[in-house]
Structures are given as structure tokens and as C-alpha cells.
Write an enzyme that holds these catalytic residues in place. Structure first.
Site, PDB file in Angstrom:
ATOM      1  N   PHE A 128     -36.250  40.683  23.127  1.00 55.82           N
ATOM      2  CA  PHE A 128     -35.159  40.259  22.257  1.00 55.82           C
ATOM      3  C   PHE A 128     -35.776  39.409  21.134  1.00 55.82           C
ATOM      4  O   PHE A 128     -36.496  38.442  21.432  1.00 55.82           O
ATOM      5  CB  PHE A 128     -34.187  39.429  23.095  1.00 55.82           C
ATOM      6  CG  PHE A 128     -32.878  39.125  22.441  1.00 55.82           C
ATOM      7  CD1 PHE A 128     -32.133  40.115  21.830  1.00 55.82           C
ATOM      8  CD2 PHE A 128     -32.370  37.838  22.457  1.00 55.82           C
ATOM      9  CE1 PHE A 128     -30.907  39.832  21.248  1.00 55.82           C
ATOM     10  CE2 PHE A 128     -31.143  37.545  21.875  1.00 55.82           C
ATOM     11  CZ  PHE A 128     -30.412  38.544  21.269  1.00 55.82           C
ATOM     12  N   ASP A 199     -37.806  36.262  31.204  1.00 53.29           N
ATOM     13  CA  ASP A 199     -36.451  36.091  30.693  1.00 53.29           C
ATOM     14  C   ASP A 199     -35.549  37.045  31.476  1.00 53.29           C
ATOM     15  O   ASP A 199     -35.742  38.268  31.447  1.00 53.29           O
ATOM     16  CB  ASP A 199     -36.436  36.391  29.188  1.00 53.29           C
ATOM     17  CG  ASP A 199     -35.078  36.131  28.559  1.00 53.29           C
ATOM     18  OD1 ASP A 199     -34.053  36.283  29.266  1.00 53.29           O
ATOM     19  OD2 ASP A 199     -35.029  35.807  27.356  1.00 53.29           O
ATOM     20  N   TYR A 224     -23.852  33.812  30.534  1.00 47.52           N
ATOM     21  CA  TYR A 224     -22.596  34.356  29.980  1.00 47.52           C
ATOM     22  C   TYR A 224     -22.568  35.884  29.972  1.00 47.52           C
ATOM     23  O   TYR A 224     -21.582  36.474  29.578  1.00 47.52           O
ATOM     24  CB  TYR A 224     -22.322  33.812  28.566  1.00 47.52           C
ATOM     25  CG  TYR A 224     -23.473  33.943  27.578  1.00 47.52           C
ATOM     26  CD1 TYR A 224     -23.766  35.145  26.965  1.00 47.52           C
ATOM     27  CD2 TYR A 224     -24.266  32.838  27.268  1.00 47.52           C
ATOM     28  CE1 TYR A 224     -24.807  35.264  26.073  1.00 47.52           C
ATOM     29  CE2 TYR A 224     -25.313  32.935  26.373  1.00 47.52           C
ATOM     30  CZ  TYR A 224     -25.581  34.145  25.774  1.00 47.52           C
ATOM     31  OH  TYR A 224     -26.622  34.240  24.902  1.00 47.52           O
ATOM     32  N   LYS A 225     -23.668  36.516  30.404  1.00 48.90           N
ATOM     33  CA  LYS A 225     -23.675  37.987  30.440  1.00 48.90           C
ATOM     34  C   LYS A 225     -23.179  38.437  31.819  1.00 48.90           C
ATOM     35  O   LYS A 225     -22.009  38.290  32.122  1.00 48.90           O
ATOM     36  CB  LYS A 225     -25.064  38.504  30.093  1.00 48.90           C
ATOM     37  CG  LYS A 225     -25.412  38.206  28.628  1.00 48.90           C
ATOM     38  CD  LYS A 225     -26.830  38.517  28.224  1.00 48.90           C
ATOM     39  CE  LYS A 225     -27.044  38.165  26.758  1.00 48.90           C
ATOM     40  NZ  LYS A 225     -28.445  38.078  26.391  1.00 48.90           N
ATOM     41  N   ARG A 373     -24.571  50.780  22.846  1.00 48.02           N
ATOM     42  CA  ARG A 373     -24.986  50.211  24.123  1.00 48.02           C
ATOM     43  C   ARG A 373     -23.766  50.055  25.028  1.00 48.02           C
ATOM     44  O   ARG A 373     -22.730  49.543  24.607  1.00 48.02           O
ATOM     45  CB  ARG A 373     -25.604  48.848  23.826  1.00 48.02           C
ATOM     46  CG  ARG A 373     -26.490  48.300  24.881  1.00 48.02           C
ATOM     47  CD  ARG A 373     -27.241  47.102  24.350  1.00 48.02           C
ATOM     48  NE  ARG A 373     -26.351  45.983  24.048  1.00 48.02           N
ATOM     49  CZ  ARG A 373     -26.687  44.704  24.153  1.00 48.02           C
ATOM     50  NH1 ARG A 373     -27.907  44.380  24.551  1.00 48.02           N
ATOM     51  NH2 ARG A 373     -25.855  43.742  23.849  1.00 48.02           N
TER      52      ARG A 373
HETATM   53  C1  LIG Z   1     -28.846  37.157  25.411  1.00 50.85           C
HETATM   54  C2  LIG Z   1     -30.299  36.836  25.358  1.00 50.85           C
HETATM   55  C3  LIG Z   1     -30.745  35.577  24.939  1.00 50.85           C
HETATM   56  C4  LIG Z   1     -29.734  34.587  24.450  1.00 50.85           C
HETATM   57  O1  LIG Z   1     -30.271  33.359  24.119  1.00 50.85           O
HETATM   58  P1  LIG Z   1     -29.267  32.210  23.685  1.00 50.85           P
HETATM   59  O2  LIG Z   1     -30.114  31.016  23.588  1.00 50.85           O
HETATM   60  O3  LIG Z   1     -28.198  32.132  24.725  1.00 50.85           O
HETATM   61  O4  LIG Z   1     -28.649  32.594  22.395  1.00 50.85           O
HETATM   62  C5  LIG Z   1     -32.097  35.296  24.983  1.00 50.85           C
HETATM   63  N1  LIG Z   1     -32.987  36.225  25.420  1.00 50.85           N
HETATM   64  C6  LIG Z   1     -32.583  37.454  25.811  1.00 50.85           C
HETATM   65  C7  LIG Z   1     -33.581  38.445  26.296  1.00 50.85           C
HETATM   66  C8  LIG Z   1     -31.229  37.798  25.780  1.00 50.85           C
HETATM   67  O5  LIG Z   1     -30.846  39.004  26.162  1.00 50.85           O
END
Ligand SMILES: *Cc1c(COP(=O)(O)O)cnc(C)c1O
Length: 414
Positions: A128, A199, A224-225, A373
């Protein structure tokens, strides 16, 4: 598969009763729980209680009498059970980005002592981008010839070489849905003295994760996912018990101090995982998350995994069957063991097609440049809904209804 076979799948689904734990509008099919999980029942009431009774009536006493103070560790322990972590090795805090910064910095400094002279922080191009931005910021701060090295996702195993200080590996690729082998990569990295920060944003709550069993040392993730903690819910971080006392926190705030209320002039890190806390926690957000985590109390994540894979297969098969001329490419082509809990399709008009789908009540999302997606969240999505979603997709493609100016206008969030 025909409709009655699919209805039978739902009938025999061991997870079907869990849908009742969620507030979901009747008229939508929600295939975006990988971006923002659905609202669990009980969260709104609990939040209202925390606001009116705890904050409203007990005011500052709530830190003690309503146990706000120990909440980051308590919530961390609940998350730990979902990611195969030891009790006392996870805290809930901050955002994923901030936690990544904290642990990556700590890991690089730790490795300066263990394996001095290494200057490379490794990641892959499927990560990401946010995580890469965090690495870039740290590299810039460190100066001194540090560099970020990026390789293709399939090259990461070979790129774990002895000049690498630390690696940031996101287990599931947000675009393609590819899943890295955590145990294998962790073993290779440890063998070469590399500190890996995993992660788990697209892992926790999507399938069983085994941090301790894989020998992983550091991990971060959001809640939150797939964990349904609510928009902007506090994230979490993990440090293996063996290394917790060796961490020098880069964000050395009072909540990570050994005795914050002594108001000592010198920072002394708390024992254990708590030293990775920094400032005052987001109490309201963490209460939403803590209540949302009750959903998992009687859930077997292996069953979640099995259903998500069946849903992916079903979705893929139905796209081939119902929209053979849709012009979709299959992005998620990996074998089952190398997949997360989403299926992605490529299409040059992906953005407009996704907006048309959302307009028809099928909510997925779009990731640039061309990816539609669809996240699979087995606790609250049925097989029949997968069928309906692809039927609607087929209709949108057959009628060309996606090709209207209103569907081409880009919103800020895609
Ligand atoms: C959703 C996501 C994030 C989100 O990071 P935030 O600090 O909550 O904005 C980070 N890394 C990955 C791989 C994600 O999918």
C-alpha cells in the site's frame, strides 16, 4: 452453479447466523468490508452509554472507575487472539501509519546494534503506497545513506539479503489480493538478520493469522476493515515478547512511560508492550472497537477463511458465466493459499462501472488505475448476494448503463 444450488450453500453455511450481529441496510450488497467493515449491533448503544453515562456523569473519574486507562492493553489482548499473538504483546493505539513509523524506527535502531552498517529498508511494489511514504519519511530523517529498496512482490523472498536492515511487508496486496507466506518470509528474514514489520490491515479478521507460530517479530494493522471497529478506529501493533524490552520508542510519550503520573522529568519506558503507547488514547473510538470485537467471540476463523475462498471462486465463475463479453481481466489469479479475502477485476472503465454498481446497491470500490475490488466478509455476506451482485454487474455491462457522464465523475474517495 444455479440459484438453488447457491441457496443450498447458504442454508448449510455454518456462519450464517452471524449476519444478525450487524446493522446492514436491506437494499445493499456490501462487498467493501475490506475497506470499512459493517456496523456491529451494540456499538451505537455502547457509544451512547460511554458518552452520556461515563463521560457525561463520571467525567474524569472514568479513567479509573470505568477502566478507560487499561483499555489499550485490554483491546490489544482481544485483537491478539485473532492474530495468533501472545497475550500482552499487542496494544491498540494511533493509526496504522503511525504505528508503522514507530515500529520501523525501533526495528532499524535495534538492528543498528545487532547488525551494524546496514542501510536498506526493503518493501515491495505491491505494498500500500502509504506504507512506502512512511518508509520514505524515515529514510529522509535518518539520512546517512539510508535507502528504500523496492522489488516486485514475487521477488521479495530473494531480496531478503544481508544488506537489508528492515523490511515492511504487507501480507495481502490491497490491489491484487495476493497473500505473502508469512512463515516462510519470516524464517528467511530472521536467518539473515532482517527485522520485518508485517502489515496485517487486510489479514486480521479475514483469515487465521499466526504471528507467534510464524516467529514474526513486529506487526501493525488497522481495525476498521475486517475487524469492523468503525471509521478511523484505533489501530494496533505487535512486538514479540523477546524484543519488547529492547525497543527504544521513537515517539516517547507519557502513556508509554513507566509511571506517567509521577510526572518525572525524564522519560523511562514502561515494561513490555505498553512502552509503544504515546499520547492519550482515543477513548470513544476504542470503545466502538472494543464492542465490535465481541462479534468474534464465537467465530472460528478457519470457517471464515473457507467461506471467503468459496465466495471468491463463486464470484469468479459467475463473472465468466454471466459476463463473458464484459472485457474484465482477472487480477486475482493466485492459488488459494496465496490469496487474501478479496477478488479484483481489471477493466479500463473500472471506475465508471463501479459507480454504476454502487448506484444499483452493490458496493465495492475502485483502485487506480483500473481495478474493481470486491471484499469478501463471510460473517455478513451470503452466497446468494454474490450471485445477485454478479447478475447486476452482468446487466450493467450488457445494457451499457455504466457509460453515463455521472458515473465518470471522480469523487475524492474512490
Ligand atoms: C488500510 C491500510 C492502511 C491504513 O493506514 P491508516 O494509517 O489507517 O490510514 C495502511 N496499510 C495498509 C496495507 C492498508 O491496507
Amino acid at each position: 452453479m444455479n440459484k438453488s444450488e447457491i441457496a443450498a450453500l447458504d442454508q448449510n453455511d455454518p456462519l450464517r447466523s452471524h449476519r444478525d450481529k450487524f446493522e446492514l441496510p436491506e437494499d445493499i450488497i456490501y462487498l467493501d468490508g475490506n475497506s470499512l467493515g459493517a456496523l456491529p449491533k451494540g456499538v451505537a448503544d455502547r457509544l451512547s452509554d460511554v458518552v452520556t453515562q461515563e463521560w457525561g456523569k463520571s467525567l474524569i473519574k472514568s479513567w479509573n472507575v470505568h477502566d478507560w486507562y487499561p483499555q489499550p492493553g485490554r483491546v490489544g489482548d482481544k485483537i491478539a487472539k485473532l492474530i495468533g499473538a501472545e497475550q500482552g504483546s499487542v496494544v491498540s493505539a494511533d493509526s496504522t501509519s503511525v504505528n508503522l513509523y514507530k515500529l520501523l524506527t525501533a526495528a532499524v535502531r535495534l538492528n543498528e546494534d545487532l547488525n551494524p552498517g546496514r542501510r536498506v529498508i526493503l518493501s515491495d511494489t505491491g505494498n500500500f503506497p502509504n506504507d512506502l511514504y512512511v518508509i520514505q519519511g524515515l529514510v529522509d530523517l535518518l539520512g546517512d545513506d539510508y535507502e528504500m529498496r523496492l522489488v516486485a512482490p514475487e521477488e521479495i523472498a530473494h531480496a531478503l539479503t544481508e544488506d537489508v536492515a528492515a523490511a515492511v511487508i504487507t501480507q495481502v496486496d490491497y490491489r491484487t489480493g495476493r497473500r505473502h507466506d508469512m512463515a516462510d518470509l519470516t524464517a528467511r528474514a530472521k536467518d539473515r538478520g532482517i527485522k520485518v514489520i508485517w502489515d496485517l490491515c487486510h489479514s486480521a479478521g479475514a483469515f487465521p493469522v499466526d504471528l507467534a507460530g510464524s516467529g514474526a517479530e513486529f506487526a501493525v494493522g488497522c481495525s476498521y476493515k475486517y475487524l469492523n471497529g468503525g471509521p478511523g478506529a484505533p489501530a494496533y501493533l505487535y512486538v514479540t515478547p523477546d524484543l519488547q524490552e529492547s525497543i527504544r520508542p521513537p515517539l516517547s510519550g507519557w502513556m508509554g512511560h513507566t509511571s506517567p503520573f509521577d510526572f518525572d522529568l525524564d522519560y523511562k519506558p514502561a515494561k513490555g508492550i505498553a512502552r509503544n503507547l504515546c499520547g492519550t488514547p482515543s477513548v470513544l473510538g476504542m470503545h466502538a472497537l472494543e464492542t465490535a470485537l465481541e462479534v468474534w467471540e464465537d467465530v472460528d476463523l478457519q470457517l471464515v477463511r473457507e467461506k471467503s475462498q468459496r465466495m471468491i471462486e463463486l464470484f469468479a465463475g459467475l463473472v465468466d458465466e454471466l459476463c463473458p463479453d464484459g472485457g474484465f481481466s482477472r487480477v486475482t489469479t493466485f492459488p488459494e493459499e496465496s490469496r487474501g479475502s478479496q477478488i479484483s477485476l481489471g477493466h479500463p472503465d473500472g471506475y465508471a462501472i463501479m459507480q454504476a454498481l454502487i448506484d444499483r446497491g452493490v458496493i465495492g470500490d475502485f483502485r487506480a488505475p483500473n481495478i474493481l475490488r470486491f471484499g469478501m466478509t463471510p460473517l455478513y455476506v451470503s452466497y446468494s448476494e454474490i450471485y445477485q451482485a454478479v447478475e447486476i454487474l452482468a446487466d450493467i455491462m450488457a445494457t451499457g448503463s455504466w457509460d453515463q457522464p455521472k458515473y465518470h465523475a471522480r469523487s475524492a474517495v474512490t
